[in-house]
Design a protein around this motif. Sequence first.
Motif, PDB file in Angstrom:
ATOM      1  N   ALA A   1      43.248  79.143  63.862  1.00  0.00           N
ATOM      2  CA  ALA A   1      43.105  79.773  62.666  1.00  0.00           C
ATOM      3  C   ALA A   1      44.436  79.868  61.732  1.00  0.00           C
ATOM      4  O   ALA A   1      44.421  79.588  60.815  1.00  0.00           O
TER       5      ALA A   1
ATOM      6  N   LYS B   1      41.691  78.478  54.658  1.00  0.00           N
ATOM      7  CA  LYS B   1      40.702  79.254  55.474  1.00  0.00           C
ATOM      8  C   LYS B   1      40.452  78.858  56.564  1.00  0.00           C
ATOM      9  O   LYS B   1      40.893  77.724  57.227  1.00  0.00           O
TER      10      LYS B   1
ATOM     11  N   HIS C   1      43.516  91.018  58.308  1.00  0.00           N
ATOM     12  CA  HIS C   1      42.482  91.154  57.157  1.00  0.00           C
ATOM     13  C   HIS C   1      42.735  92.367  56.567  1.00  0.00           C
ATOM     14  O   HIS C   1      42.791  92.470  55.132  1.00  0.00           O
TER      15      HIS C   1
ATOM     16  N   ASP D   1      40.558  86.094  56.946  1.00  0.00           N
ATOM     17  CA  ASP D   1      39.222  85.876  57.521  1.00  0.00           C
ATOM     18  C   ASP D   1      38.986  87.185  58.092  1.00  0.00           C
ATOM     19  O   ASP D   1      39.485  87.928  58.926  1.00  0.00           O
TER      20      ASP D   1
END
Length: 492
Positions: A281, A290, A135, A162
Motif C-alpha cells: 500500500a 491510492k 485513515h 484507504d
Amino acid sequence: MTMKTKRITVIGAGLFAGALLLFGLLSFSRGEKPGVKPVFADNSPAVQIPSSGLAVAEALQDAFRSVSDAVLPAVVEIDVVETKTVESSPFDSLPFFFFGTPKQEDRKREYSQQGLGSGVIVQHTGNTYYVLTNHHVAGSATEISVKLYDGREFKGKLVGTDERKDIALVSFESKENIAVAKLGDSDKVRTGDIVIAMGTPLGYFASVTQGIVSATGRSGNGIRNISDFIQTDAAINQGNSGGPLVNIYGEVIGINTWIASQSGGSQGLGFAIPVNNVKKAIDDFISKGKVSYGWMGVSLVEVRDEYLKALSVGDKKGAFVSQIFLDSPAAKSGIQAGDYITALKGKAVASVDQLVREVGDLRAGENADFELIRGGKAMKVTVKIEARDEKVSSDNGKLWPGFIAVPLSDDMRKELNIEDKKVQGVVATNIQAKSPAAALRLQSGDIITAVNDKKVSNLAEFYSALNTQSNKSIWFEVYSDGHFITTGKYKF
C-alpha cells in the motif's frame, strides 16, 4: 521601611528562631552520643541484587534504551484539522425564519474539528519524507501538521488514504537529514515476543510502552477492517493510533490502530496492523495516490460445521463462495457459487479475511491458481485477476444468485415454524437489494424446494442444479408462509 514591612520581618525572624529550636529538640531526642557518626541509607545500594541478575536487567534496560533512541526520531505527532458539514435547523437563525424557511443548501453549516494522532516515517525520496498513519487519523484532514521528536514542525500533505485497511500516507518536505524507521517482517511475529509501542497517547508526545505479543491473526470484522491484527498488552491509548509497534531489533512490525476497552482507556488489549499488510500500500500511495486491489468477483463467507458437512469438505479450512459476480474474473474462469476455496497459489486458506487480503494484494493481470472443493471433489482453477473497481464490486445487480443459501436444519425449522417434514430444500437468507434474487421477489426465510423444476433437498443438490451449464434461465419453486409458489424466470 514601612511598619507593615517591619512586622513581616519580625514574623519571619520568629519563624526562623522557632525552626532552630525545633531542630535542636529533634537532635536531642535522637539520643545521639558524642563520637558516634550517623550512617545514612543512601550511602549503600537500595537493594542487594546478585551481580548475575543485575547484569541481565541492565542488558534488558540497555536494549530498550537503544531501541527507543533509534526509533523515536522517526516517530511523529500528527495534528489535523477536519472541516465537517452539518445541516442546521431553520430555527437556528431567527432572521431567516421571519423571512421564510431557508433553502436546503442554505441550512448547511461548516465547522472545524481538531484531532491528534501518531505516525512513523517509513520512506523518503530526495527532500520528501513519507509518514505512515491511520485513515481515521488523517484520512479526512483538510490541514495536517507533522511534529518531529526534536520539536520541529512541518506542514503535511495527504498522499493517499484507504478505509478498508485503515491506513493513510502523509508527506512533508525537508532538506535536512531525518531518521527513517526500518520495516520488519510481521510474518515472523510470534505470541510472547517482546514489543514496544510508540506514539502520542492522550497528547503525551513521544511516549514509549513495553509489553508482549498476546496473540496474532486477530480479526478486524468488528471494526470493518480487512486486516488481521497483532494483539499486545503494551499500553495503547487514544493518540497512539498510527504509531509504530516495534520489536526488540528496532524494526516496525505493526501500526497501532485500535483498543478493546470498557473504559475508553488501555486495558491491555491493543491491536496493531501487521506491517506486511501495508508494505504494498505504501508503494501504491506514492505511485498512484491510492491502494490498488486485485479483484476476482466473489462474495465469501465463513461457514459452520453443518455447512461443511453438507458441502462434503470434511474439516478443511477455507472460504465459501456464497455468491459470484456475473462476468467477473472468477465467473469467466469457471468458479461457481457453492465452491469452497481451500488454497491460493499453494498456500492454505485459514480464513475468509486472509483470502480477501491476499486476493487484494494480487496485481491486475496476474494469473492466480485456486484450489477448491465442489460437490465433494477437489479441483484447481486459474483466475486472471482484474483491478478492483468500487462501482463494479458494489453492483448487486450482477451478484448471483443474490442471497446466501443455508441448510434447512432442525433448528432452522423451529425458527421458521416449519413442522411439515415433507418440506425439503434450502433457506434463502440475506437477500441483496437490486440483485437477481430481489428481482425474483424472494424473501429471507423462503425455502427453495426446486430449481428449474428439479427438486433439491440439501445444499449440494441446490448448487448442482443452480450451476447446470445448460441453464439459459433459472426459476425457483419456493415454500413461503405455508404456500408453494413458482418465481418468474431469470434470464442470462
